[in-house]
Design a protein around this motif. Structure first.
Motif, short mmCIF file in Angstrom:
data_model
loop_
_atom_site.label_atom_id
_atom_site.label_comp_id
_atom_site.label_asym_id
_atom_site.label_seq_id
_atom_site.Cartn_x
_atom_site.Cartn_y
_atom_site.Cartn_z
N PRO B 87 23.56 9.65 -19.03
CA PRO B 87 23.33 9.77 -17.60
C PRO B 87 24.34 10.69 -16.92
CG PRO B 87 23.80 7.50 -18.21
CD PRO B 87 23.85 8.30 -19.45
N ARG B 88 25.53 10.82 -17.51
CA ARG B 88 26.54 11.65 -16.85
C ARG B 88 26.12 13.12 -16.86
NH1 ARG B 88 32.10 11.71 -15.78
NH2 ARG B 88 32.31 9.56 -16.40
N ASN B 89 25.53 13.55 -17.97
CA ASN B 89 25.20 14.97 -18.08
C ASN B 89 23.72 15.26 -17.88
OD1 ASN B 89 27.86 15.92 -18.91
ND2 ASN B 89 27.50 14.58 -20.63
N ASP B 90 22.90 14.26 -18.05
CA ASP B 90 21.47 14.26 -17.77
C ASP B 90 20.80 15.63 -17.69
OD1 ASP B 90 19.04 13.34 -17.33
OD2 ASP B 90 19.35 12.80 -15.23
N LEU B 91 20.39 16.11 -18.84
CA LEU B 91 19.79 17.43 -18.89
C LEU B 91 18.44 17.48 -18.21
CD1 LEU B 91 20.49 20.16 -20.03
CD2 LEU B 91 19.37 19.54 -22.12
N SER B 92 17.83 16.33 -17.94
CA SER B 92 16.51 16.36 -17.31
C SER B 92 16.58 16.90 -15.89
CB SER B 92 15.90 14.97 -17.30
OG SER B 92 16.75 14.06 -16.66
N ARG B 93 17.78 16.96 -15.32
CA ARG B 93 17.91 17.63 -14.01
C ARG B 93 17.48 19.09 -14.11
NH1 ARG B 93 23.91 17.15 -12.65
NH2 ARG B 93 24.04 17.31 -14.91
N PHE B 94 17.61 19.66 -15.31
CA PHE B 94 17.29 21.07 -15.47
C PHE B 94 16.02 21.29 -16.28
CE2 PHE B 94 21.86 20.41 -15.33
CZ PHE B 94 22.12 21.00 -14.12
N GLY B 95 15.30 20.22 -16.57
CA GLY B 95 14.00 20.36 -17.19
C GLY B 95 14.05 20.78 -18.64
N VAL B 168 26.73 29.60 -27.54
CA VAL B 168 27.61 28.79 -26.70
C VAL B 168 28.93 28.66 -27.43
CG1 VAL B 168 27.91 26.59 -25.57
CG2 VAL B 168 25.64 27.54 -25.80
N PRO B 169 30.02 29.20 -26.90
CA PRO B 169 31.30 29.09 -27.60
C PRO B 169 31.93 27.72 -27.40
CG PRO B 169 31.59 30.29 -25.59
CD PRO B 169 30.13 29.97 -25.68
N GLY B 170 32.89 27.40 -28.25
CA GLY B 170 33.61 26.14 -28.12
C GLY B 170 33.63 25.40 -29.44
N CYS B 171 34.58 24.45 -29.54
CA CYS B 171 34.72 23.75 -30.81
C CYS B 171 35.11 22.31 -30.58
CB CYS B 171 35.74 24.44 -31.70
SG CYS B 171 35.87 23.71 -33.34
N PRO B 172 34.18 21.42 -30.27
CA PRO B 172 32.81 21.75 -29.88
C PRO B 172 32.73 22.11 -28.40
CG PRO B 172 33.11 19.38 -29.93
CD PRO B 172 34.41 19.98 -30.34
N PRO B 173 31.65 22.74 -27.97
CA PRO B 173 31.49 22.99 -26.54
C PRO B 173 31.30 21.68 -25.80
CG PRO B 173 29.88 24.20 -27.83
CD PRO B 173 30.51 23.22 -28.74
N ARG B 174 31.81 21.60 -24.60
CA ARG B 174 31.55 20.41 -23.79
C ARG B 174 30.07 20.40 -23.40
NH1 ARG B 174 35.34 17.34 -21.69
NH2 ARG B 174 33.95 16.77 -20.01
N PRO B 175 29.54 19.25 -23.05
CA PRO B 175 28.14 19.19 -22.63
C PRO B 175 27.84 20.16 -21.49
CG PRO B 175 28.97 16.99 -22.96
CD PRO B 175 30.12 17.90 -23.15
N GLU B 176 28.80 20.34 -20.60
CA GLU B 176 28.59 21.28 -19.50
C GLU B 176 28.36 22.69 -20.03
OE1 GLU B 176 30.85 19.00 -19.81
OE2 GLU B 176 31.76 18.39 -17.93
N ALA B 177 29.08 23.03 -21.10
CA ALA B 177 28.91 24.37 -21.67
C ALA B 177 27.52 24.53 -22.26
CB ALA B 177 29.97 24.61 -22.75
N ILE B 179 24.88 22.90 -21.27
CA ILE B 179 23.94 22.97 -20.15
C ILE B 179 23.98 24.37 -19.54
CG2 ILE B 179 23.53 22.10 -17.82
CD1 ILE B 179 24.42 19.38 -18.83
N TYR B 180 25.17 24.94 -19.47
CA TYR B 180 25.27 26.32 -18.97
C TYR B 180 24.50 27.28 -19.87
CZ TYR B 180 27.39 30.62 -17.32
OH TYR B 180 27.58 31.88 -16.83
N GLY B 181 24.61 27.08 -21.18
CA GLY B 181 23.85 27.92 -22.11
C GLY B 181 22.36 27.75 -21.93
N ILE B 182 21.92 26.52 -21.69
CA ILE B 182 20.48 26.30 -21.50
C ILE B 182 20.02 26.95 -20.21
CG2 ILE B 182 18.80 24.48 -21.04
CD1 ILE B 182 20.24 22.82 -23.14
N ILE B 183 20.87 26.89 -19.18
CA ILE B 183 20.48 27.53 -17.92
C ILE B 183 20.41 29.04 -18.09
CG2 ILE B 183 21.23 27.94 -15.55
CD1 ILE B 183 22.27 25.07 -15.55
#
Lengths: 173, 210
Positions: B87-95, B168-177, B179-183
């Motif tokens: 629920p914190r990152n809830d990707l459904s906000r972005f479909g 998406v860079p990172g090791c591991p990328p945060r969920p925000e990263a 989501i940014y990649g998906i956007i």
């Protein structure tokens, strides 16, 4: 744990049963008892320790390989035995040369050794004689070589750091 | 939609394109008179707006209804799961949260983790089984370049064996990263297919025409 005396008693009973040359040496280091045996005798030693010893070891906790490069003989197979009754552990080690890396399989004694022997074969190339299905477990079927041997090339691609930057000039192009 | 590369010059350009160019030049010079101009504008505007409006709606729908495959490779999958499910990152906000358990129903493959040489043909098969149009996000350093691993077991970059749209860079990328990649990917689907790389690489003039 058998103490040092207990280990010598086990080794002596094995010598009486299987002949003097079957046990190469015994080591007792940091409260860990280890028997080093000849590869041809490994299966007989484990069978004796499982069934006929005065204090039997009924469980093979682990079977794993090792590469002692550059010592000879190079490849090692380690068996960690556990007595579930007395909570005692005993290590059994054996060493084989790369030229003839053959060790008798113990799958019929300890069925759990099946995949572990396959893994040792996969990574070190030890051939377990009598194994029902000696195939690779981790690497692809068509992979060539045994990658955990210490003389196996590390593979992959060199990673660019500042210390080896000069080895690939104009990498940024 | 068929994409063809057309060289724009009088000798080889298709008749239609050449006519349109000449007409546009006439318009710029003010040589078209009123009635002809109205007729031309009407025909062009109607055709192009209808076509582009249809495409816009299609792309908008695709971008906002991404179906990622339920597929994780390694530790990045934890962040992947957390980006999609928590629920914190809830990707459904972005479909893009309808994670599908079959590649036949998915159109987005998120490579979250290291790709071993034994897994690579499996991933390629999954990708081939996915529906067109399909996209791939390479999540984390390992999927993009084998990351910290330099050994016999891993593929140094998933783009060796399938086309990757977003890294998406990172090791591991945060969920925000992620989501940014998906956007970013959604922007790409919505009609910015280059996602700005022509500006960054100074690659104007290499566009392909639809």
């Amino acid at each position: 744990m058998p103490d040092a005396t207990g280990l010598e008693l086990v080794a002596q009973s094995l010598r009486e049963r299987l002949g003097d040359e079957s046990i190469v040496r015994t080591t007792y280091f940091r409260e860990q008892a280890t028997l080093e045996v000849r590869p041809q005798a490994a299966r007989a030693v484990l069978a004796f320790l499982r069934d006929d010893a005065d204090e039997p070891y009924d469980f093979l906790a682990s079977l794993h390989g090792c590469d002692y490069h550059p010592q000879e003989p190079r490849l090692g197979v380690h068996y960690q035995l556990l007595s579930t009754v007395r909570a005692e552990r005993l290590g059994v080690k054996t060493r084989v040369p790369v030229a003839m890396p053959q060790v008798p399989s113990v799958v019929d004694l300890f069925p759990g050794a099946n995949f572990q022997e396959r893994e040792v074969f996969d990574f070190f190339g030890v051939i377990f004689q009598g194994h029902p299905d000696l195939r690779r477990t981790h690497m692809p079927e068509d992979y060539e070589g045994h990658p955990q041997r210490r003389d196996f090339p590390i593979g992959g691609e060199p990673v660019l750091f500042t210390f080896n930057e000069h080895e690939s000039p104009r990498w940024y192009d | 939609m068929e994409i063809t590369r057309q060289k724009v010059d009088g000798a080889t350009a298709p008749e239609d394109l050449r006519v349109r160019q000449l007409r546009a030049r006439q318009m710029l010079r003010g040589e078209l008179d009123d009635a002809e101009l109205d007729e031309y504008v009407e025909s062009r505007v109607l055709a192009t707006t209808l076509k582009s409006a249809g495409e816009w709606v299609q792309n908008w729908g695709r971008a906002n209804a991404l179906f990622p495959a339920t597929f994780g490779l390694a530790c990045c999958a934890m962040e992947h799961i957390s980006a999609i499910g928590s629920p914190r990152n809830d990707l459904s906000r972005f479909g893009a949260e309808v994670s599908r358990a079959s590649p036949r129903q998915a159109d987005l493959l998120i490579l979250s983790g290291r790709v071993s040489i034994k897994m690579a043909p499996v991933i390629r098969r999954l990708y081939d089984q996915m529906l067109e149009p399909k996209w791939v996000i390479s999540m984390g350093a390992c999927a993009s370049s084998a990351g910290m691993f330099n050994n016999y077991a891993l593929v140094a970059g998933a783009d060796r064996f399938l086309p990757v749209d977003v890294y998406v860079p990172g090791c591991p990328p945060r969920p925000e990263a992620l989501i940014y990649g998906i956007i970013k990917l959604q922007k790409k689907i919505k009609g910015h297919p280059d996602a700005g790389w022509r500006e960054r690489y100074g690659a104007h003039g290499t566009e392909e025409r639809a």
